[in-house]
Design a protein around this motif. Sequence first.
Motif, PDB file in Angstrom:
ATOM      1  N   THR A 208       0.860  -1.097  -0.065  1.00 55.51           N
ATOM      2  CA  THR A 208       0.139   0.059  -0.148  1.00 55.51           C
ATOM      3  C   THR A 208       0.625   1.205   0.116  1.00 55.51           C
ATOM      4  OG1 THR A 208      -0.354  -0.253   2.341  1.00 55.51           O
ATOM      5  CG2 THR A 208      -1.862  -1.413   1.331  1.00 55.51           C
ATOM      6  N   MET A 211       3.735   2.751   3.123  1.00 61.75           N
ATOM      7  CA  MET A 211       3.725   1.887   3.541  1.00 61.75           C
ATOM      8  C   MET A 211       5.573   1.440   3.879  1.00 61.75           C
ATOM      9  SD  MET A 211       4.179  -2.768   3.404  1.00 61.75           S
ATOM     10  CE  MET A 211       2.398  -2.496   3.137  1.00 61.75           C
ATOM     11  N   LYS A 228       9.238   4.863   2.657  1.00 62.44           N
ATOM     12  CA  LYS A 228       8.572   4.286   2.277  1.00 62.44           C
ATOM     13  C   LYS A 228       7.825   4.462   1.207  1.00 62.44           C
ATOM     14  CE  LYS A 228       6.475   7.318   6.309  1.00 62.44           C
ATOM     15  NZ  LYS A 228       5.604   8.903   5.894  1.00 62.44           N
TER      16      LYS A 228
END
Length: 294
Positions: A208, A211, A228
């Motif tokens: 996602t 994340m 990320k």
Amino acid sequence: MTIRLLSSLCFALICPFVQAQKNYTELDCMVKPEMYINLASPVDGVLSDVLVKKSDAVIKGQALARLNSEVEEANIRVAEQEARLDNVIKGKQLQFQYAQRRLQRIGDLFKAKASSNQNYDDAVIEADLAKNELRQAKLDRERNELRLKLAQAQLEQKIIRSPIDGIVVERYLMPGESVENRPILQLAKIDPLQVEVLAPAKIFGQITPEMEVTIRPDFPADSEFPAKVQVIDRIIDAASGTFTILLELPNPDAKLVGGTRCTARFPITSTLNANRSSAADDDLPPELRALLKQ
């Protein structure tokens, strides 16, 4: 005794082939600069100076190279002289003030019938002319200031500045060479860095945006950095059964370098080795396979 022996054989022969699921998934990755920029000149000319070397760190707005700018510098000196009209404007202001006072005196005399119509008309025209000359002097100053700004902008185009914070990757030209339609330098932005992961299709949908992922680069060794998820490819490559994930990796201290291989640890359950136990069962003796099925 037989059950105890079979249990020992099971532990010795079967367990090494069965791998417990992990609460994370590790994938190979590559650390890259966020962007590469081939820096060119907005105008044609001959390169006079290159102010940086390969691998130098640069900051946004820093002068990196200069073109020959003798003509532009001369234009600025001329424009600076033309823009200095303060003395002219002060003189025009004094003339206008004198014309106004003279008009006031003659006007008073004209009302008292002590002055002719001709003298009064001459004073009115003199005051109007002085006012127009003052206005024109101010307009000339504004025009010359604009010319000075234009000359400064033309000189600025001869200075090549960095559009980013980053490092110099390559120098393409040397002083004395023409810059026409040719890049001068290549820059790379290294904060943040970009991590590219080629992921198997079986974990598609588990990743996602935003994340948090742990990156373990080959250099520096035995180090971990947080990253990320930035971009998730929405198309799976049918030939390889993979899709691409791009991560954002902060690098404020420039400890990391682009082009480094790494391992990305995603906080999802690993299923990559879930079928190894069935493959291992095929290598067991028939007696043990029958025991396991009971």
